[in-house]
Design a protein around this motif. Structure first.
Motif, PDB file in Angstrom:
ATOM      1  N   ASP A 163       8.800  -0.101   3.380  1.00  0.00           N
ATOM      2  CA  ASP A 163       8.303  -0.034   2.000  1.00  0.00           C
ATOM      3  C   ASP A 163       6.857  -0.533   1.949  1.00  0.00           C
ATOM      4  O   ASP A 163       5.987   0.099   1.350  1.00  0.00           O
ATOM      5  N   ARG A 164       6.588  -1.670   2.576  1.00  0.00           N
ATOM      6  CA  ARG A 164       5.240  -2.263   2.545  1.00  0.00           C
ATOM      7  C   ARG A 164       4.205  -1.353   3.210  1.00  0.00           C
ATOM      8  O   ARG A 164       3.088  -1.204   2.711  1.00  0.00           O
TER       9      ARG A 164
ATOM     10  N   GLN B  60       3.453   1.567   0.961  1.00  0.00           N
ATOM     11  CA  GLN B  60       2.627   1.105  -0.163  1.00  0.00           C
ATOM     12  C   GLN B  60       1.170   1.066   0.256  1.00  0.00           C
ATOM     13  O   GLN B  60       0.281   1.545  -0.469  1.00  0.00           O
TER      14      GLN B  60
ATOM     15  N   ILE C 290       4.096  -7.660   8.849  1.00  0.00           N
ATOM     16  CA  ILE C 290       4.593  -6.323   8.513  1.00  0.00           C
ATOM     17  C   ILE C 290       4.806  -5.519   9.792  1.00  0.00           C
ATOM     18  O   ILE C 290       5.825  -4.845   9.953  1.00  0.00           O
TER      19      ILE C 290
ATOM     20  N   GLU D  86      13.125 -10.412  -0.013  1.00  0.00           N
ATOM     21  CA  GLU D  86      11.987  -9.626   0.472  1.00  0.00           C
ATOM     22  C   GLU D  86      12.213  -8.142   0.220  1.00  0.00           C
ATOM     23  O   GLU D  86      11.287  -7.434  -0.179  1.00  0.00           O
TER      24      GLU D  86
ATOM     25  N   ALA E  63       9.554  -6.111  -2.126  1.00  0.00           N
ATOM     26  CA  ALA E  63       8.867  -4.909  -1.647  1.00  0.00           C
ATOM     27  C   ALA E  63       9.172  -3.724  -2.564  1.00  0.00           C
ATOM     28  O   ALA E  63       8.276  -2.980  -2.970  1.00  0.00           O
TER      29      ALA E  63
END
Length: 182
Positions: A73-74, A77, A93, A118, A122
């Motif tokens: 997800d991070r 993004q 990450i 977390e 996220a």
């Protein structure tokens, strides 16, 4: 009531976009929410020891897979919302994304609640940002050097990756938390 039960009662078995999203983004969000529901159900009630265990013959723990799901997800993004290059991600990450093979490996000994926090953080950023986007954006290409994919495919892939790893989590759970025969 558990998070999985609450989410199940609110979201399961319907794809009905909420008003804060455009129609296509809303449908994608509903699919992502259902995917997350099934992930939460797969890990519900696990202890820290169970989350950290790597059974013989396996390469990852449930905790590592949860850290990976959050890291995906991070990363998307960063690529999608910020237009940043994959190589610019921080070590934590990268550690989650590579399941500890590169960067800073996710720490062991984290409780399930910590790992789920977390995941929630996220995803919250993803969903909050989606409220500022529209279906034209969803059809648009990511910034270079990722412009061979469009936003819709990128976020579909985030969901697809979670589904895949959720399957692994279910298999691992059978090894680390087998159901007791009565």
């Amino acid at each position: 009531m558990s998070r999985a039960t609450t989410l199940h009662s609110e979201r399961a078995y319907r794809i009905e976009p909420e008003s804060q999203y455009t129609p296509q983004i809303g449908a994608l969000v509903e699919m992502m929410n259902y995917t997350r529901l099934t992930t939460l159900q797969a890990v519900e009630g696990l202890t820290t020891e169970q989350v950290d265990t790597v059974p013989e013959g396996f390469g990852n723990s449930i905790g590592m897979l949860l850290a990976h799901i959050a890291a995906v997800d991070r990363v998307y993004q960063m690529m999608s919302f910020e237009g940043r290059d994959f190589g610019e991600m921080d070590g934590a990450i990268m550690g989650g994304l590579s399941m500890g093979q590169q960067g800073t490996p996710p720490p062991t000994g984290q409780s399930l609640d910590t790992l789920l926090a977390e995941l929630d953080a996220a995803r919250k950023l993803t969903l909050d940002t989606f409220t500022t986007k529209d279906d034209d954006w969803l059809a648009s290409r990511l910034p270079a050097p990722y412009d061979d994919m469009n936003q819709h495919w990128a976020w579909f892939h985030v969901m697809e990756d979670e589904v895949s790893h959720r399957g692994q989590i279910r298999i691992l759970r059978k090894h680390v938390a087998p159901k007791k025969k009565e």
